[in-house]
Design a protein around this motif. Structure first.
Motif, PDB file in Angstrom:
ATOM      1  N   ILE A 186     -82.008 -21.648  10.982  1.00  0.00           N
ATOM      2  CA  ILE A 186     -80.930 -21.586   9.994  1.00  0.00           C
ATOM      3  C   ILE A 186     -81.492 -21.684   8.577  1.00  0.00           C
ATOM      4  O   ILE A 186     -81.199 -20.848   7.714  1.00  0.00           O
ATOM      5  CB  ILE A 186     -79.907 -22.706  10.242  1.00  0.00           C
ATOM      6  CG1 ILE A 186     -79.206 -22.496  11.592  1.00  0.00           C
ATOM      7  CG2 ILE A 186     -78.880 -22.753   9.106  1.00  0.00           C
ATOM      8  CD1 ILE A 186     -78.303 -23.648  11.993  1.00  0.00           C
ATOM      9  N   PHE A 187     -82.338 -22.687   8.344  1.00  0.00           N
ATOM     10  CA  PHE A 187     -82.798 -22.961   6.983  1.00  0.00           C
ATOM     11  C   PHE A 187     -84.003 -22.112   6.576  1.00  0.00           C
ATOM     12  O   PHE A 187     -84.145 -21.759   5.403  1.00  0.00           O
ATOM     13  CB  PHE A 187     -83.139 -24.445   6.842  1.00  0.00           C
ATOM     14  CG  PHE A 187     -81.943 -25.335   6.877  1.00  0.00           C
ATOM     15  CD1 PHE A 187     -81.126 -25.470   5.767  1.00  0.00           C
ATOM     16  CD2 PHE A 187     -81.615 -26.024   8.037  1.00  0.00           C
ATOM     17  CE1 PHE A 187     -80.003 -26.287   5.806  1.00  0.00           C
ATOM     18  CE2 PHE A 187     -80.487 -26.838   8.084  1.00  0.00           C
ATOM     19  CZ  PHE A 187     -79.679 -26.973   6.968  1.00  0.00           C
ATOM     20  N   SER A 191     -81.002 -18.389   6.224  1.00  0.00           N
ATOM     21  CA  SER A 191     -80.627 -18.575   4.814  1.00  0.00           C
ATOM     22  C   SER A 191     -81.366 -17.616   3.876  1.00  0.00           C
ATOM     23  O   SER A 191     -80.738 -16.956   3.041  1.00  0.00           O
ATOM     24  CB  SER A 191     -80.865 -20.028   4.394  1.00  0.00           C
ATOM     25  OG  SER A 191     -80.048 -20.902   5.139  1.00  0.00           O
ATOM     26  N   LEU A 194     -79.895 -14.111   4.267  1.00  0.00           N
ATOM     27  CA  LEU A 194     -78.613 -13.928   3.588  1.00  0.00           C
ATOM     28  C   LEU A 194     -78.807 -13.750   2.082  1.00  0.00           C
ATOM     29  O   LEU A 194     -78.116 -12.943   1.447  1.00  0.00           O
ATOM     30  CB  LEU A 194     -77.695 -15.122   3.872  1.00  0.00           C
ATOM     31  CG  LEU A 194     -77.201 -15.256   5.314  1.00  0.00           C
ATOM     32  CD1 LEU A 194     -76.358 -16.511   5.480  1.00  0.00           C
ATOM     33  CD2 LEU A 194     -76.393 -14.023   5.739  1.00  0.00           C
ATOM     34  N   LEU A 195     -79.752 -14.481   1.504  1.00  0.00           N
ATOM     35  CA  LEU A 195     -80.050 -14.317   0.075  1.00  0.00           C
ATOM     36  C   LEU A 195     -80.547 -12.904  -0.219  1.00  0.00           C
ATOM     37  O   LEU A 195     -80.177 -12.295  -1.224  1.00  0.00           O
ATOM     38  CB  LEU A 195     -81.088 -15.348  -0.363  1.00  0.00           C
ATOM     39  CG  LEU A 195     -80.614 -16.798  -0.449  1.00  0.00           C
ATOM     40  CD1 LEU A 195     -81.781 -17.718  -0.762  1.00  0.00           C
ATOM     41  CD2 LEU A 195     -79.525 -16.950  -1.505  1.00  0.00           C
TER      42      LEU A 195
END
Length: 300
Positions: A186-187, A191, A194-195
């Protein structure tokens, strides 16, 4: 009782190979040489040409350095094992390979996200943050993997060492490792992806506002190539470290790993650098300078 029948593992057998594969040796060697040449050229050109000393190319040079490390962590050992009767790697060598592999993976995920916003005023700090981010993530997973126990003959369904194959071979509790991988996906994986997607959506809106059709086509061509490589990398990396619990064969796992840590480093210089006019101009300058006779030779 947990711990009974556990043996001290000194090496792992890599079952992704069948002995004596000269075709695979030639294939991986060609990929490795192309990766070394493309990324070394990019890194050198950015270092030598002052016109390329801007945020975009600064991060590209770090991406090239990462990709050189990425390939060198896995491919040389793969090349050696393709010609062996039995592909093996020592226990410490396996943990070291998994550590550096995940370090590169975490750092590259962060770097690709930073590159999507390449107007940084603190490029050195951003790049250092990417390397540190990957290092911390890798350290957690490697320390957890070092606590695993293995029963009998330690065999990995893979062609190199990574955390998921280690979890598949372990006979101790792997739930902390799996939880760490899910959180990391996830991190460290989702993430940054998505950026990157948000950044490309902004670029798309800008491109659609261009008045000339030729400018739009050129921008779409560049952006689509970049986005394709980014999607290939992030999807493969997330599948590798956050794979489905069922219906996922060892062969599929090996293919996914090869895509993101061997094929992607070869493609990055082709997509990001060698399709760029500024890079070609820098290359022409270097070639002209290296081919120019020295002034002392002309005056002799």
């Amino acid at each position: 009782m947990e711990g009974t029948n556990h043996t001290q593992v000194t090496e792992f057998v890599l079952l992704g190979f069948s002995h004596g594969q000269p075709f695979l040796f030639a294939l991986f060697l060609a990929i490795y040489l192309a990766t070394l040449l493309g990324n070394s050229a990019t890194f050198s050109l950015v270092s030598l040409d002052p016109h390329l000393h801007n945020p975009m190319y600064f991060f590209l040079s770090h991406l090239s350095c990462l990709d050189l490390c990425y390939s060198s962590v896995t491919v040389p050992k793969i090349l050696a094992n393709t010609l062996c009767q039995q592909a093996t790697i020592s226990y410490r060598g396996c943990l070291a390979q998994a550590f550096f592999l995940m370090w590169c993976a975490g750092a590259e995920c962060a770097l690709l996200a930073v590159m999507a916003y390449d107007r940084c005023s603190t490029c050195a700090m951003a790049a250092a943050g990417c390397w540190l981010w990957g290092l911390l993530d890798s350290a957690v997973h490697t320390l957890l993997a070092a606590q695993l126990s293995f029963c009998g003959a330690a065999k990995l369904q893979h062609i190199f060492c990574d955390v998921p194959p280690l979890l598949g071979a372990a006979c101790s509790n792997t739930r902390p490792n799996e939880l760490a991988l899910h959180v990391s996906s996830i991190f460290v994986g989702l993430s940054p992806f998505l950026l990157v997607v948000i950044s490309y959506l902004c670029i798309l809106a800008t491109v659609l506002g261009m008045p000339l059709a030729t400018s739009r086509r050129k921008a779409f061509s560049t952006c689509s190539a970049h986005l394709l490589v980014v999607i290939l990398y992030f999807v493969a990396a997330n599948l590798n470290y956050n794979r489905p619990s069922s219906g996922y064969s060892p062969a599929a796992g090996t293919l996914v790993s090869v895509l993101y840590c061997i094929i992607s480093p070869m493609l990055n210089p082709l997509i990001y650098s060698l399709r760029n006019q500024e890079v070609w101009e820098a290359l022409r300058k270097v070639v002209r300078v290296s081919g120019t006779p020295s002034s002392s030779g002309n005056n002799a």
